[in-house]
Write an enzyme that holds these catalytic residues in place. Structure first.
Site, PDB file in Angstrom:
ATOM      1  N   ASP A 108       0.870  -1.181   0.000  1.00 58.13           N
ATOM      2  CA  ASP A 108       0.000   0.000   0.000  1.00 58.13           C
ATOM      3  C   ASP A 108       0.903   1.227   0.000  1.00 58.13           C
ATOM      4  OD1 ASP A 108      -2.312   1.774   0.423  1.00 58.13           O
ATOM      5  OD2 ASP A 108      -3.348  -0.089   0.900  1.00 58.13           O
TER       6      ASP A 108
ATOM      7  N   HIS B 166      -3.012   3.102  -4.608  1.00 57.85           N
ATOM      8  CA  HIS B 166      -2.399   2.615  -3.358  1.00 57.85           C
ATOM      9  C   HIS B 166      -0.969   2.131  -3.575  1.00 57.85           C
ATOM     10  CE1 HIS B 166      -5.848   2.811  -0.592  1.00 57.85           C
ATOM     11  NE2 HIS B 166      -6.598   2.506  -1.639  1.00 57.85           N
TER      12      HIS B 166
ATOM     13  N   GLU C 252      -9.932   2.280  -5.248  1.00 59.85           N
ATOM     14  CA  GLU C 252      -9.641   3.677  -4.890  1.00 59.85           C
ATOM     15  C   GLU C 252      -8.466   4.277  -5.667  1.00 59.85           C
ATOM     16  OE1 GLU C 252     -11.211   3.738  -0.302  1.00 59.85           O
ATOM     17  OE2 GLU C 252      -9.166   3.028  -0.617  1.00 59.85           O
TER      18      GLU C 252
HETATM   19  C1  ACM Z   1     -11.005  -0.928   0.358  1.00 58.35           C
HETATM   20  O1  ACM Z   1     -11.507  -0.896   1.489  1.00 58.35           O
HETATM   21  N1  ACM Z   1     -10.438   0.164  -0.136  1.00 58.35           N
HETATM   22  C2  ACM Z   1     -11.027  -2.117  -0.459  1.00 58.35           C
END
Ligand code: ACM
Length: 632
Positions: free
Chosen positions: A197, A271, A347
């Site tokens: 991440d 991410h 995201e």
């Molecule tokens: C997530 O909670 N962004 C998969």
């Protein structure tokens, strides 16, 4: 006379019922019949089995250490206290993971078609023993007995997962093994490791050494993650860590011995700041990047689209990105035997793509109409790479945007709708919706719980039903709970966040829907709290703390309503700043907050035993929640 016979008969039935010790198995078995009597281990314990169950019997032997009794493993045909038998698919009803457990005054037998079933039978056996079996050292003066039962049990879903984020805070081999042990006790069979991440890359990739020499390290910060001050240029980047490939092999082996698969997640194209800090050419906007240390770098407008203050996305318009992806998944595929690799996909902030000439050129060349299609182009190429390594791909439900990759499975997290859409398209689905399965959320009122932006109470997690109406159940592989660790700094808090909500999700994934019952469940949770106490493991007692609702009338008078998840506790309150106990007013219905009250203090009791924690609401908080504005 007739009345007397009826009465004595009733008394007899009652005496049998009362002679039963309470059996609290989580997850609830498919069928459990409690019988009269029990089996008590005497001066030793013999476990009988053939060689095929060796790993399980050795494991059970170790788990029985707290009895203080000598435990030995004997041949299957010898007389034993606990007999294991593998019936090689003789009982189709219980399938690959099911088992039958019969205990009586004569002994205990566990049978299954496959070793996994024997293991789950042994886990159930441990739950039938007194909670002291979870102690760290032998416990004396206990009758080590198992109530007489007949259990036939097998799971509802084949995918029973827990996700652990080891990126935001790093948890190493020892902690992951502890997590695996807890999972196995509640019959989970899939550990999803969120390995990368913005805050850290946690797995050694030999062909890309900077991923861990640079990407695994950040500045150590403590407090509320996401609000930290910006690191100074000279602050040491020594906080973090990563798994070597040998560590990963050890985790995979340890999990396999406990019938748990390990699924890696390498989150992309968003991410990805840790990877970009190591290899900045992977973005569409190369420059100098650093692993995020918990300072804000993404903006989440309440009703708008989120965006990044810096570019944390891999560039789909750059062939080097796909060379990178290929190298990473070549090594990942060799390390993890599980059939799926998770590629994230969630995201992705596209504000830097939007302005990028490289992306504009890609859109023209590939005839991509919008940024959803750009992301879909990326995901489809990643799927080809993952498939070329002999693996299937799964991703968060954003991979539906712009068109789903042909063979992809979808993990539905933004509610169930992504999962429904994917199942209707004929794709496999794992349900892990925020609404029921996000165990990083607060589990009680924000006045008590460490702050997170949303709440998921235990009773709500217990409502998790992975198969939505109107969807063909054959596409729903199962479900999982997700533990993101932005606000989790240590193993004790990690357990606090996972349990008891992990019990609720396990029962939703293993037990028949018809067997779920909140009033039985919360009582079982209490007896599992005793097991956690014996093991000195932390858990959240939040189910004993009330929920609060503050409203105002047109005179700005505030009324408070309180509700408890657990029905058999009472709520007591004060407005005079003193500490309420069970002699204070008991809540029975909406209460008007006195005009000049500086605080409201609340606590819960069962009889004369305090159950919940003291909750203190300052006046300003009550006004805020009720929507009362102070006059200027
Ligand atoms: C997530 O909670 N962004 C998969």
């Amino acid at each position: 006379m007739r009345a007397r016979i009826t009465f004595s008969f009733l008394a007899f039935i009652l005496s049998i019922a009362c002679s039963f010790s309470q059996v609290s198995i989580i997850p609830e078995p498919v069928s459990l019949q409690q019988k009269e009597g029990k089996y008590t281990f005497q001066s030793s314990i013999k476990i009988g089995s053939d060689a095929s169950s060796k790993g399980i019997t050795e494991w059970l032997k170790e788990k029985l250490t707290p009895t203080g009794l000598p435990v030995s493993i004997v041949a299957a045909n010898e007389k034993a206290d606990i007999s294991f038998s593998l019936n090689k698919n003789a009982n189709p009803t219980i399938g690959k993971e099911g088992y039958q457990l019969i205990s009586s005054a004569n002994g205990i037998s566990i049978s299954a078609n496959q070793p996994a079933g024997l293991f789950y039978g042994a886990q159930t056996l441990l739950q039938l023993l007194p909670s002291a079996i979870e102690s760290k050292s032998p416990v004396k003066n206990i009758s080590w007995s198992v109530p007489a039962v007949e259990i036939s049990d097998y799971p509802r879903f084949g995918w029973r997962g827990l996700m652990l984020d080891v990126s935001r805070h790093f948890f190493g081999v020892k902690e992951v093994k502890e997590f695996i042990d807890d999972m196995a006790a509640y019959k989970y069979n899939l550990l999803h490791m969120h390995l990368t991440d913005d805050q850290g890359w946690r797995i050694e990739i030999k062909s890309l050494p900077k991923l861990t020499s640079v990407g695994a390290w950040r500045v150590e910060k403590t407090g509320t993650f996401g609000t930290f001050s910006k690191p100074e240029p000279d602050e040491p980047r020594t906080y973090g860590g990563f798994f070597t490939q040998d560590d990963i092999k050890e985790i995979v082996r340890y999990a396999k011995d406990r019938f748990i698969n390990v699924m890696p997640e390498i989150d992309m194209p968003g991410h990805s700041l840790a990877a970009i800090a190591a290899y900045p050419d992977l973005t569409c906007t190369p420059g100098t990047y650093q692993v995020n240390s918990g300072e804000q770098f993404m903006v989440w407008p309440p009703n708008g689209h989120f965006y990044g203050l810096l570019d944390n996305t891999l560039c789909p318009a750059n062939e080097k990105t796909f060379e990178f992806v290929d190298k990473v998944f070549t090594e990942i595929a060799q390390l993890f035997p599980f059939e799926y690799i998770h590629m994230g996909g969630d995201e992705t902030a596209r504000n830097f793509w939007e302005k990028s000439d490289l992306i504009k050129a890609l859109m023209k060349k590939e005839n991509l109409k919008n940024l959803d299609e750009v992301q879909s182009y990326f995901v489809k190429r990643v799927e080809k790479i993952i498939n070329s390594k002999g693996k299937k791909m799964i991703g968060w439900d954003e991979i539906l945007d712009g068109g789903l990759a042909p063979n992809a499975a979808v993990m539905s997290w933004r509610g169930m709708k992504g999962g429904i859409e994917a199942a209707k398209l004929g794709h496999e689905v794992v349900m892990s919706p925020t609404t029921f399965a996000y165990i990083d959320y607060m589990q009680g009122d924000a006045m008590l719980e460490p702050p997170v932006y949303a709440t998921l109470r235990l009773s709500k997690a217990y409502e998790f039903e992975p198969v939505p109406e109107g969807v063909d159940p054959k596409f729903i592989k199962g479900g999982q709970a997700n533990l993101w660790t932005e606000q989790i700094y240590n193993m004790r808090h990690l357990r606090y966040m996972t349990w008891p909500r992990g019990f609720a999700i396990s029962e939703s994934l293993w037990s028949p829907k018809s067997k779920k019952n909140w009033n039985n469940f919360y009582k079982k949770v209490e007896s599992h709290f005793a097991r956690f106490d014996a093991a000195q493991k932390k858990y959240a007692p939040s189910m004993y703390d009330p929920e609060f609702k503050f409203t105002k009338n047109d005179k700005n008078e505030i009324t408070v309503e309180m509700k408890t998840e657990v029905p058999d506790i009472t709520v007591h309150y004060s407005f005079d700043n003193s500490f309420p106990d069970n002699f204070y007013p008991q809540y029975t219905g909406p209460v008007k907050v006195p005009k000049d009250a500086a605080t409201m203090k609340v606590v819960t009791y069962r009889g004369d035993k305090p159950m919940g924690r003291l909750v203190v609401f300052p006046s300003a908080e009550m006004k805020k929640r009720a929507g009362v504005k102070d006059k200027m």
